[in-house]
Design a protein around this motif. Structure first.
Motif, PDB file in Angstrom:
ATOM      1  N   PHE A   1      22.976  30.877  57.275  1.00 56.94           N
ATOM      2  CA  PHE A   1      23.908  30.750  58.322  1.00 56.94           C
ATOM      3  C   PHE A   1      23.429  29.816  59.197  1.00 56.94           C
ATOM      4  O   PHE A   1      22.334  29.254  59.462  1.00 56.94           O
ATOM      5  N   SER A   2      24.359  29.312  59.839  1.00 56.84           N
ATOM      6  CA  SER A   2      24.189  28.083  60.855  1.00 56.84           C
ATOM      7  C   SER A   2      23.280  28.485  62.058  1.00 56.84           C
ATOM      8  O   SER A   2      23.849  29.800  62.806  1.00 56.84           O
ATOM      9  N   LEU A   3      22.368  27.630  62.693  1.00 56.81           N
ATOM     10  CA  LEU A   3      21.534  28.012  63.727  1.00 56.81           C
ATOM     11  C   LEU A   3      22.177  27.277  64.897  1.00 56.81           C
ATOM     12  O   LEU A   3      22.302  27.629  65.885  1.00 56.81           O
ATOM     13  N   ARG A   4      22.359  25.928  64.769  1.00 55.28           N
ATOM     14  CA  ARG A   4      22.894  25.213  65.581  1.00 55.28           C
ATOM     15  C   ARG A   4      23.161  23.695  64.893  1.00 55.28           C
ATOM     16  O   ARG A   4      22.774  23.417  63.945  1.00 55.28           O
ATOM     17  N   SER A   5      24.055  22.906  65.596  1.00 56.21           N
ATOM     18  CA  SER A   5      24.312  21.710  65.210  1.00 56.21           C
ATOM     19  C   SER A   5      23.247  20.886  65.727  1.00 56.21           C
ATOM     20  O   SER A   5      22.746  21.115  66.736  1.00 56.21           O
ATOM     21  N   LYS A   6      23.005  19.640  64.972  1.00 54.04           N
ATOM     22  CA  LYS A   6      21.578  18.942  64.914  1.00 54.04           C
ATOM     23  C   LYS A   6      21.690  18.340  66.217  1.00 54.04           C
ATOM     24  O   LYS A   6      22.585  17.392  66.643  1.00 54.04           O
ATOM     25  N   GLU A   7      20.389  18.422  66.913  1.00 53.73           N
ATOM     26  CA  GLU A   7      20.109  17.545  68.091  1.00 53.73           C
ATOM     27  C   GLU A   7      19.595  16.088  67.730  1.00 53.73           C
ATOM     28  O   GLU A   7      19.158  16.040  66.695  1.00 53.73           O
ATOM     29  N   ASP A   8      19.767  15.230  68.697  1.00 52.88           N
ATOM     30  CA  ASP A   8      19.166  13.999  68.361  1.00 52.88           C
ATOM     31  C   ASP A   8      17.901  13.775  68.815  1.00 52.88           C
ATOM     32  O   ASP A   8      17.294  14.349  69.683  1.00 52.88           O
ATOM     33  N   ALA A   9      17.042  13.037  68.110  1.00 47.85           N
ATOM     34  CA  ALA A   9      15.774  12.844  68.471  1.00 47.85           C
ATOM     35  C   ALA A   9      15.633  12.447  69.845  1.00 47.85           C
ATOM     36  O   ALA A   9      14.470  12.580  70.738  1.00 47.85           O
ATOM     37  N   ASP A  10      16.398  11.667  70.499  1.00 49.92           N
ATOM     38  CA  ASP A  10      16.276  11.130  71.900  1.00 49.92           C
ATOM     39  C   ASP A  10      16.230  12.303  72.888  1.00 49.92           C
ATOM     40  O   ASP A  10      15.688  12.121  73.907  1.00 49.92           O
ATOM     41  N   ASP A  11      16.967  13.522  72.531  1.00 50.40           N
ATOM     42  CA  ASP A  11      16.905  14.675  73.335  1.00 50.40           C
ATOM     43  C   ASP A  11      15.559  14.982  73.949  1.00 50.40           C
ATOM     44  O   ASP A  11      15.396  15.632  74.683  1.00 50.40           O
ATOM     45  N   TYR A  12      14.323  14.630  72.901  1.00 45.62           N
ATOM     46  CA  TYR A  12      13.199  15.261  73.215  1.00 45.62           C
ATOM     47  C   TYR A  12      12.544  14.263  74.297  1.00 45.62           C
ATOM     48  O   TYR A  12      11.469  14.628  74.867  1.00 45.62           O
ATOM     49  N   ARG A  13      12.964  13.212  74.649  1.00 46.56           N
ATOM     50  CA  ARG A  13      12.470  12.132  75.817  1.00 46.56           C
ATOM     51  C   ARG A  13      11.014  12.086  75.499  1.00 46.56           C
ATOM     52  O   ARG A  13      10.141  12.374  76.462  1.00 46.56           O
ATOM     53  N   TYR A  14      10.564  11.460  74.285  1.00 47.13           N
ATOM     54  CA  TYR A  14       9.112  11.175  74.012  1.00 47.13           C
ATOM     55  C   TYR A  14       8.571  10.249  74.880  1.00 47.13           C
ATOM     56  O   TYR A  14       9.264   9.254  75.069  1.00 47.13           O
ATOM     57  N   PHE A  15       7.347  10.637  75.063  1.00 40.63           N
ATOM     58  CA  PHE A  15       6.718   9.284  76.064  1.00 40.63           C
ATOM     59  C   PHE A  15       4.987   9.798  76.043  1.00 40.63           C
ATOM     60  O   PHE A  15       4.663  10.716  75.730  1.00 40.63           O
ATOM     61  N   PRO A  16       4.282   8.579  75.780  1.00 42.32           N
ATOM     62  CA  PRO A  16       2.861   8.757  75.726  1.00 42.32           C
ATOM     63  C   PRO A  16       2.182   9.722  76.492  1.00 42.32           C
ATOM     64  O   PRO A  16       2.514   9.725  77.750  1.00 42.32           O
ATOM     65  N   ASP A  17       1.478  10.738  76.299  1.00 47.56           N
ATOM     66  CA  ASP A  17       0.718  11.644  76.962  1.00 47.56           C
ATOM     67  C   ASP A  17      -0.151  10.963  77.847  1.00 47.56           C
ATOM     68  O   ASP A  17      -1.160  10.525  77.198  1.00 47.56           O
ATOM     69  N   PRO A  18      -0.161  11.140  79.129  1.00 48.55           N
ATOM     70  CA  PRO A  18      -0.934  10.444  79.975  1.00 48.55           C
ATOM     71  C   PRO A  18      -2.311  11.187  80.338  1.00 48.55           C
ATOM     72  O   PRO A  18      -3.369  10.292  80.622  1.00 48.55           O
ATOM     73  N   ASP A  19      -2.489  12.260  79.738  1.00 44.42           N
ATOM     74  CA  ASP A  19      -3.734  12.949  79.743  1.00 44.42           C
ATOM     75  C   ASP A  19      -4.616  12.529  78.524  1.00 44.42           C
ATOM     76  O   ASP A  19      -5.853  13.126  78.387  1.00 44.42           O
ATOM     77  N   LEU A  20      -4.254  11.942  77.741  1.00 46.95           N
ATOM     78  CA  LEU A  20      -4.958  11.779  76.323  1.00 46.95           C
ATOM     79  C   LEU A  20      -4.849  10.101  76.107  1.00 46.95           C
ATOM     80  O   LEU A  20      -3.936   9.370  76.123  1.00 46.95           O
ATOM     81  N   THR A  21      -5.953   9.735  76.113  1.00 47.45           N
ATOM     82  CA  THR A  21      -5.973   8.029  76.172  1.00 47.45           C
ATOM     83  C   THR A  21      -5.631   7.713  74.596  1.00 47.45           C
ATOM     84  O   THR A  21      -6.071   8.323  73.676  1.00 47.45           O
ATOM     85  N   PRO A  22      -4.985   6.569  74.577  1.00 44.53           N
ATOM     86  CA  PRO A  22      -4.956   5.925  73.192  1.00 44.53           C
ATOM     87  C   PRO A  22      -6.109   5.678  72.473  1.00 44.53           C
ATOM     88  O   PRO A  22      -7.119   5.672  73.214  1.00 44.53           O
ATOM     89  N   PHE A  23      -6.065   5.803  71.286  1.00 45.36           N
ATOM     90  CA  PHE A  23      -7.521   5.824  70.560  1.00 45.36           C
ATOM     91  C   PHE A  23      -7.661   4.890  69.350  1.00 45.36           C
ATOM     92  O   PHE A  23      -6.464   5.086  68.570  1.00 45.36           O
ATOM     93  N   LYS A  24      -8.660   4.393  68.847  1.00 44.45           N
ATOM     94  CA  LYS A  24      -8.698   3.844  67.572  1.00 44.45           C
ATOM     95  C   LYS A  24      -9.771   4.421  67.029  1.00 44.45           C
ATOM     96  O   LYS A  24     -10.727   4.667  67.254  1.00 44.45           O
ATOM     97  N   ILE A  25      -9.180   4.842  65.373  1.00 37.05           N
ATOM     98  CA  ILE A  25     -10.221   5.286  64.457  1.00 37.05           C
ATOM     99  C   ILE A  25     -11.073   4.325  64.182  1.00 37.05           C
ATOM    100  O   ILE A  25     -10.590   3.197  63.722  1.00 37.05           O
ATOM    101  N   THR A  26     -12.361   4.431  64.120  1.00 39.44           N
ATOM    102  CA  THR A  26     -13.459   3.278  63.577  1.00 39.44           C
ATOM    103  C   THR A  26     -13.350   3.342  62.132  1.00 39.44           C
ATOM    104  O   THR A  26     -13.143   4.089  61.519  1.00 39.44           O
ATOM    105  N   ASP A  27     -13.781   2.106  61.744  1.00 45.86           N
ATOM    106  CA  ASP A  27     -13.765   1.980  60.335  1.00 45.86           C
ATOM    107  C   ASP A  27     -15.000   2.622  59.771  1.00 45.86           C
ATOM    108  O   ASP A  27     -14.829   3.060  58.598  1.00 45.86           O
ATOM    109  N   GLU A  28     -16.176   3.192  60.307  1.00 47.58           N
ATOM    110  CA  GLU A  28     -17.439   3.720  60.203  1.00 47.58           C
ATOM    111  C   GLU A  28     -16.740   5.245  59.891  1.00 47.58           C
ATOM    112  O   GLU A  28     -16.878   5.941  58.859  1.00 47.58           O
TER     113      GLU A  28
END
Ligand code: ADP
Ligand code: MG
Length: 496
Positions: free
Chosen positions: A277-304
């Motif tokens: 049965f139908s739950l909802r018509s599909k929402e767009d990805a934009d509805d989520y208003r994604y933005f980088p979490d300011p509490d977590l630093t961007p990070f680089k996974i080391t080669d090691e």
């Protein structure tokens, strides 16, 4: 009586059906709960169950001023799966906030990955009807799970359990590359085998630690443009993934055949009565208003770190299956069963480390060992006889010292109660060593032939099947110790 004016004829051509007319297109999103001890961004227990709201600290409860902290194991597990699926690993990462309101999401956003999923591309190899295909992956990203709303513990209120809130998940997103419910079944089965193999998720769909959403569309065969999709949720077993797809495909074809238009929507599957049965018509990805979490630093996974994970990766089931088929010449059934479970593979590998008879090792594992496990409801890890001893039993049979029958019943049973003793030693002590000395066997063979003159006549008159009867008598006379290969050879010599 009047002559019948018609009679049935049988069509010799296949009628055109809708499944010839339409091509099914499926993309799957699989969520795998990671087997880390703690949650993705806090030290709270990530284990399944527990009394409601006991695995919660102020971080899980989203109290103001609390800060998330990354879980190294979760990152490691994501990379493990990505490497196993031939993905490119994104070394520069950040976490994003996916904003939405839901009572079991106290922060008002889910921490997820947006433009930098940790794994990109890659593929899952599946086999259907003996044909191998690569199903391409779009991405694998890390995110946190939400809590649970419980609608059935109270009559008036919905209860919230936040034990699951913040547990690490991998979301594995395929390209729309699957073309039947059988392929979808094989795909989820393979993913489950792999996450269990890597020991990063228990793969238990019934408990919800692996969940699957199916995106399904149809298009006319020969066309390439994707049709409008429906997304089906609440598929709590691999079998139900298949059933739900079959149901939706039928529904979508009926819509189009009726001249109606398919609406993009999210549906829920009810396995009890095979309906959706139908739950909802599909929402767009934009509805989520994604933005980088300011509490977590961007990070680089080391080669090691990456190199360390690569080096620690176990041999993968797909490679092992290939080796068992092509190098060890096992049947594809045996190779498939052994490679379905890493502990079976470990046991098998430990047998063949001590014997070159790879086929016999598979026969022992698939035969006497597995039936013991089934009879006692135990795991291979609890099997009382070491793989090395199984190899010794195989050698005893190959050297003609005991029959397979004696080895797999009496000696194996004795080995279970005397795990320290060698099978050869047990066979000697139990007086089970086979007599392959042809002098002794000649004596038994002559005695049997002398005892049964009538049967010998019948045999010589053409009833060659009687050889089995003579052999059986010799076996009895020797109390099961005669090497039957020698017996059969001598019988044939004497009788002909
Ligand atoms: P969302 O995040 O909104 O669910 P995505 O673009 O990430 O959407 O796609 C989710 C899944 O749907 C992917 O597995 C993708 O392969 C599949 N998919 C997208 N379009 C179709 C389609 N027309 N038919 C079948 N599957 C599709
Ligand atoms: Mg989706």
């Amino acid at each position: 009586m009047r002559a019948a004016f018609w009679e049935p004829i049988f069509l010799t051509f296949a009628p055109v059906t809708n499944s010839d007319k339409y091509e099914v297109v499926i993309g799957l999103e699989v969520h795998a709960q990671l087997l880390t001890k703690s949650k993705l961004f806090s030290g709270d227990s990530a284990s399944f169950g527990g009394a409601p709201n006991t695995h919660v600290s102020p971080i899980t409860l989203a109290h103001p001023g609390t800060l998330p902290k990354m879980n190294r194991k979760a990152i490691e597990y994501a990379i493990k799966l990505g490497l196993a699926l031939n993905c490119e690993i994104e070394q520069v990462n950040y976490f994003a906030r996916k904003n939405y309101f839901y009572p079991d999401l106290p922060k008002g956003y889910q921490i997820s990955q947006h433009t930098t999923p940790i794994c990109k591309n890659g593929h899952v190899s599946i086999k259907t009807n003996g044909e191998e295909r690569k199903i391409h992956l779009n991405r694998i990203h890390i995110e946190e799970d939400a809590g649970k709303s419980l609608h059935d513990v109270d009559e008036a209120y919905t209860a919230i359990d936040l034990n699951r809130a913040g547990v690490p998940l991998l979301e594995i997103v395929s390209e729309p590359d699957l073309h039947s419910s059988e392929e979808a079944f094989a795909y989820v089965t393979e993913l489950r085998r792999l996450v269990r193999w890597l020991n990063i998720c228990d793969g238990n769909m019934e408990e919800g630690s692996m969940r699957c959403d199916a995106n399904i569309s149809i298009r006319l065969k020969g066309t390439t443009k994707l049709g409008t999709r429906v997304e089906v949720k609440n598929l709590n077993s691999i079998r139900n993934v298949k059933r739900a797809i079959d149901l939706e495909v039928e529904r979508l074809i009926a819509i189009v055949e009726n001249g109606e238009v398919i609406q993009q929507e999210t549906r829920s599957y009810n396995a009890d009565n095979n309906t959706s049965f139908s739950l909802r018509s599909k929402e767009d990805a934009d509805d989520y208003r994604y933005f980088p979490d300011p509490d977590l630093t961007p990070f680089k996974i080391t080669d090691e770190f990456l190199a360390e994970i690569k080096a620690g990766l176990p041999a993968l089931p797909e490679e092992l299956e290939k080796k068992y088929l092509e190098v060890f010449h096992l049947t594809s059934y045996d190779a498939g069963v052994i490679c379905s479970d890493r502990s079976l593979v470990n046991f098998y590998e430990a047998i063949v480390a001590h014997t070159a008879n790879h086929k016999a090792a598979a026969n022992w594992l698939m035969g006497p060992v597995k039936s013991y496990l089934n009879d006692h409801g135990i795991d291979i890890a609890e099997f009382p006889v070491q793989p090395k001893k199984i190899a010794a039993l195989i050698d005893l049979v190959d050297e003609g010292k005991v029959s397979f029958n004696i080895a797999s019943t009496r000696i194996l049973a004795a080995a279970m109660v005397n795990p320290a003793k060698d099978p050869a030693q047990l066979a000697t002590e139990m007086n089970l060593l086979q007599e392959s000395d042809s002098e002794a066997i000649t004596g038994w063979v002559s005695e049997v032939i002398a005892r049964m003159p009538h049967k010998v006549k019948e045999y010589q008159g053409g009833k060659k099947g009687l050889i089995g009867l003579f052999a059986g008598e010799v076996k009895k006379l020797s109390k099961g110790k005669a090497d039957m290969q020698v017996v059969n050879k001598l019988l044939a010599e004497k009788l002909n």
